[in-house]
Design a protein around this motif. Structure first.
Motif, PDB file in Angstrom:
ATOM      1  N   ASN A 131       0.830  -1.209   0.000  1.00 20.37           N
ATOM      2  CA  ASN A 131       0.000   0.000   0.000  1.00 20.37           C
ATOM      3  C   ASN A 131       0.862   1.254   0.000  1.00 20.37           C
ATOM      4  O   ASN A 131       0.535   2.247  -0.658  1.00 20.37           O
ATOM      5  N   PHE A 132       1.975   1.194   0.756  1.00 25.38           N
ATOM      6  CA  PHE A 132       2.884   2.346   0.778  1.00 25.38           C
ATOM      7  C   PHE A 132       3.538   2.540  -0.584  1.00 25.38           C
ATOM      8  O   PHE A 132       3.680   3.675  -1.057  1.00 25.38           O
ATOM      9  N   MET A 133       3.935   1.441  -1.236  1.00 18.25           N
ATOM     10  CA  MET A 133       4.556   1.537  -2.546  1.00 18.25           C
ATOM     11  C   MET A 133       3.564   2.105  -3.569  1.00 18.25           C
ATOM     12  O   MET A 133       3.942   2.913  -4.430  1.00 18.25           O
ATOM     13  N   LEU A 134       2.296   1.707  -3.453  1.00 16.56           N
ATOM     14  CA  LEU A 134       1.277   2.248  -4.350  1.00 16.56           C
ATOM     15  C   LEU A 134       1.096   3.736  -4.107  1.00 16.56           C
ATOM     16  O   LEU A 134       0.977   4.525  -5.051  1.00 16.56           O
ATOM     17  N   TRP A 135       1.092   4.132  -2.836  1.00 19.51           N
ATOM     18  CA  TRP A 135       0.982   5.564  -2.512  1.00 19.51           C
ATOM     19  C   TRP A 135       2.175   6.338  -3.056  1.00 19.51           C
ATOM     20  O   TRP A 135       2.015   7.429  -3.621  1.00 19.51           O
ATOM     21  N   LEU A 136       3.380   5.766  -2.928  1.00 19.84           N
ATOM     22  CA  LEU A 136       4.589   6.419  -3.425  1.00 19.84           C
ATOM     23  C   LEU A 136       4.516   6.585  -4.944  1.00 19.84           C
ATOM     24  O   LEU A 136       4.824   7.652  -5.483  1.00 19.84           O
ATOM     25  N   TYR A 137       4.071   5.523  -5.607  1.00 20.18           N
ATOM     26  CA  TYR A 137       3.934   5.577  -7.066  1.00 20.18           C
ATOM     27  C   TYR A 137       2.926   6.657  -7.468  1.00 20.18           C
ATOM     28  O   TYR A 137       3.188   7.466  -8.369  1.00 20.18           O
ATOM     29  N   ASN A 138       1.761   6.672  -6.814  1.00 17.86           N
ATOM     30  CA  ASN A 138       0.737   7.662  -7.147  1.00 17.86           C
ATOM     31  C   ASN A 138       1.216   9.079  -6.885  1.00 17.86           C
ATOM     32  O   ASN A 138       0.871  10.010  -7.630  1.00 17.86           O
ATOM     33  N   VAL A 191      -4.399  20.481 -10.319  1.00 18.70           N
ATOM     34  CA  VAL A 191      -4.210  19.093 -10.771  1.00 18.70           C
ATOM     35  C   VAL A 191      -3.901  18.181  -9.595  1.00 18.70           C
ATOM     36  O   VAL A 191      -4.466  17.082  -9.470  1.00 18.70           O
ATOM     37  N   ILE A 192      -3.028  18.626  -8.711  1.00 21.45           N
ATOM     38  CA  ILE A 192      -2.663  17.825  -7.530  1.00 21.45           C
ATOM     39  C   ILE A 192      -3.887  17.564  -6.661  1.00 21.45           C
ATOM     40  O   ILE A 192      -4.151  16.416  -6.245  1.00 21.45           O
ATOM     41  N   LEU A 193      -4.650  18.611  -6.382  1.00 28.52           N
ATOM     42  CA  LEU A 193      -5.816  18.469  -5.503  1.00 28.52           C
ATOM     43  C   LEU A 193      -6.860  17.540  -6.115  1.00 28.52           C
ATOM     44  O   LEU A 193      -7.406  16.664  -5.424  1.00 28.52           O
ATOM     45  N   LEU A 194      -7.153  17.724  -7.393  1.00 24.81           N
ATOM     46  CA  LEU A 194      -8.180  16.891  -8.027  1.00 24.81           C
ATOM     47  C   LEU A 194      -7.738  15.436  -8.116  1.00 24.81           C
ATOM     48  O   LEU A 194      -8.523  14.523  -7.829  1.00 24.81           O
ATOM     49  N   ARG A 195      -6.491  15.218  -8.476  1.00 18.64           N
ATOM     50  CA  ARG A 195      -5.997  13.840  -8.615  1.00 18.64           C
ATOM     51  C   ARG A 195      -5.960  13.118  -7.269  1.00 18.64           C
ATOM     52  O   ARG A 195      -6.432  11.982  -7.144  1.00 18.64           O
ATOM     53  N   PHE A 196      -5.432  13.769  -6.232  1.00 21.74           N
ATOM     54  CA  PHE A 196      -5.366  13.118  -4.925  1.00 21.74           C
ATOM     55  C   PHE A 196      -6.750  12.973  -4.299  1.00 21.74           C
ATOM     56  O   PHE A 196      -7.001  12.003  -3.573  1.00 21.74           O
ATOM     57  N   SER A 197      -7.639  13.917  -4.572  1.00 20.80           N
ATOM     58  CA  SER A 197      -9.017  13.775  -4.083  1.00 20.80           C
ATOM     59  C   SER A 197      -9.678  12.567  -4.730  1.00 20.80           C
ATOM     60  O   SER A 197     -10.398  11.805  -4.068  1.00 20.80           O
ATOM     61  N   ALA A 198      -9.438  12.372  -6.031  1.00 18.33           N
ATOM     62  CA  ALA A 198     -10.001  11.219  -6.723  1.00 18.33           C
ATOM     63  C   ALA A 198      -9.461   9.918  -6.141  1.00 18.33           C
ATOM     64  O   ALA A 198     -10.205   8.943  -5.973  1.00 18.33           O
ATOM     65  N   LEU A 199      -8.175   9.896  -5.820  1.00 18.48           N
ATOM     66  CA  LEU A 199      -7.579   8.701  -5.234  1.00 18.48           C
ATOM     67  C   LEU A 199      -8.132   8.442  -3.838  1.00 18.48           C
ATOM     68  O   LEU A 199      -8.438   7.306  -3.470  1.00 18.48           O
ATOM     69  N   ASP A 244       3.650   9.955  -9.722  1.00 22.49           N
ATOM     70  CA  ASP A 244       2.903  10.024 -10.965  1.00 22.49           C
ATOM     71  C   ASP A 244       2.043  11.285 -11.018  1.00 22.49           C
ATOM     72  O   ASP A 244       1.907  11.912 -12.072  1.00 22.49           O
ATOM     73  N   THR A 245       1.479  11.671  -9.882  1.00 20.58           N
ATOM     74  CA  THR A 245       0.633  12.863  -9.840  1.00 20.58           C
ATOM     75  C   THR A 245       1.449  14.135  -9.982  1.00 20.58           C
ATOM     76  O   THR A 245       1.044  15.078 -10.674  1.00 20.58           O
ATOM     77  N   VAL A 246       2.612  14.184  -9.342  1.00 24.76           N
ATOM     78  CA  VAL A 246       3.495  15.347  -9.487  1.00 24.76           C
ATOM     79  C   VAL A 246       3.947  15.486 -10.938  1.00 24.76           C
ATOM     80  O   VAL A 246       3.988  16.594 -11.488  1.00 24.76           O
ATOM     81  N   GLY A 247       4.278  14.350 -11.567  1.00 28.85           N
ATOM     82  CA  GLY A 247       4.640  14.399 -12.978  1.00 28.85           C
ATOM     83  C   GLY A 247       3.489  14.870 -13.846  1.00 28.85           C
ATOM     84  O   GLY A 247       3.676  15.669 -14.777  1.00 28.85           O
ATOM     85  N   LEU A 248       2.291  14.385 -13.560  1.00 29.62           N
ATOM     86  CA  LEU A 248       1.098  14.792 -14.302  1.00 29.62           C
ATOM     87  C   LEU A 248       0.895  16.300 -14.219  1.00 29.62           C
ATOM     88  O   LEU A 248       0.678  16.971 -15.237  1.00 29.62           O
TER      89      LEU A 248
END
Length: 217
Positions: free
Chosen positions: A93-100, A192-200, A103-107
């Motif tokens: 779960n931590f690795m998935l959070w790290l990946y997201n 973008v950060i807020l919308l993406r992390f809110s969706a997650l 990925d979100t910062v890059g997005l």
């Protein structure tokens, strides 16, 4: 176009997407060459597509090796960290959070570089090119990464992703006559950060049509 702002977000996006590409490659059990290829493809792929569409040839990534070298270094660092981490394997779960997170910062970062590139061209509608180039830059590298890793591109089915880039670019472009470029870029980044992390966090998805029609035939 504010060149310093563009460079800052380009470096941020390159690092973030190189990490996400390397993590996907490691998860797919690729060797070090595959990890480097996937990291570099994720980091510069969207930007190369953006440049071709904007009429910038050859693409900037081929004229300046900084992004390529940075993505290679990041790929090597991620590989070494994964191989020589002295502690028990990290929680999935931590690795998935790290990946997201990466990925979100890059997005968000590449949405800005694409949008600023479109605004600098000063051609046609003031929204169409900046918004489209922003979205294409943001999701292009991830699509190429997923295709190389034999995965359905996340942008086509997962949580709100490209929509976050689209929303940030549209809102920011609508403010171009009221705020300076730097402010507009940071507004886009935050949106973008807020919308993406809110969706997650809340599990937001776009509409999915029912896919069980064939069972009722």
């Amino acid at each position: 176009m504010d060149s310093l702002t563009w460079v800052i977000f380009d470096i941020m996006g390159t690092i973030a997407f190189a990490v996400s590409g390397a993590m996907v490659a490691i998860q797919r059990r690729m060797d070090i060459f595959g990890i480097i290829v996937l990291a570099a493809l994720t980091a510069v792929g969207g930007g190369m597509v953006r440049d071709v569409l904007a009429g910038i040839t050859p693409p900037m990534a081929l004229c300046n090796v900084t992004d390529f070298m940075l993505s290679i270094i990041i790929a090597l660092l991620v590989s070494m960290a994964y191989s020589f981490w002295p502690y028990p394997p990290l929680n999935k779960n931590f690795m998935l959070w790290l990946y997201n997170m990466f990925d979100t910062v890059g997005l968000a970062s590449f949405t800005i570089t694409g949008m600023l590139t479109g605004l600098s061209r000063e051609a046609g509608n003031p929204y169409v090119m900046p918004v489209l180039l922003g979205v294409i830059t943001a999701v292009g590298g991830g699509i190429l990464r997923d295709l190389m890793a034999h995965r359905m591109p996340a942008v086509l089915y997962k949580e709100i992703y490209a929509t976050a880039a689209l929303f940030g670019a549209v809102v920011s472009c609508s403010l171009q006559n009221y705020v300076d470029v730097v402010t507009m870029a940071w507004i886009c980044f935050v949106l973008v950060i807020l919308l993406r992390f809110s969706a997650l966090h809340f599990g937001w998805h776009l509409f999915h049509p029912r896919a069980d029609w064939h069972k009722r035939r």
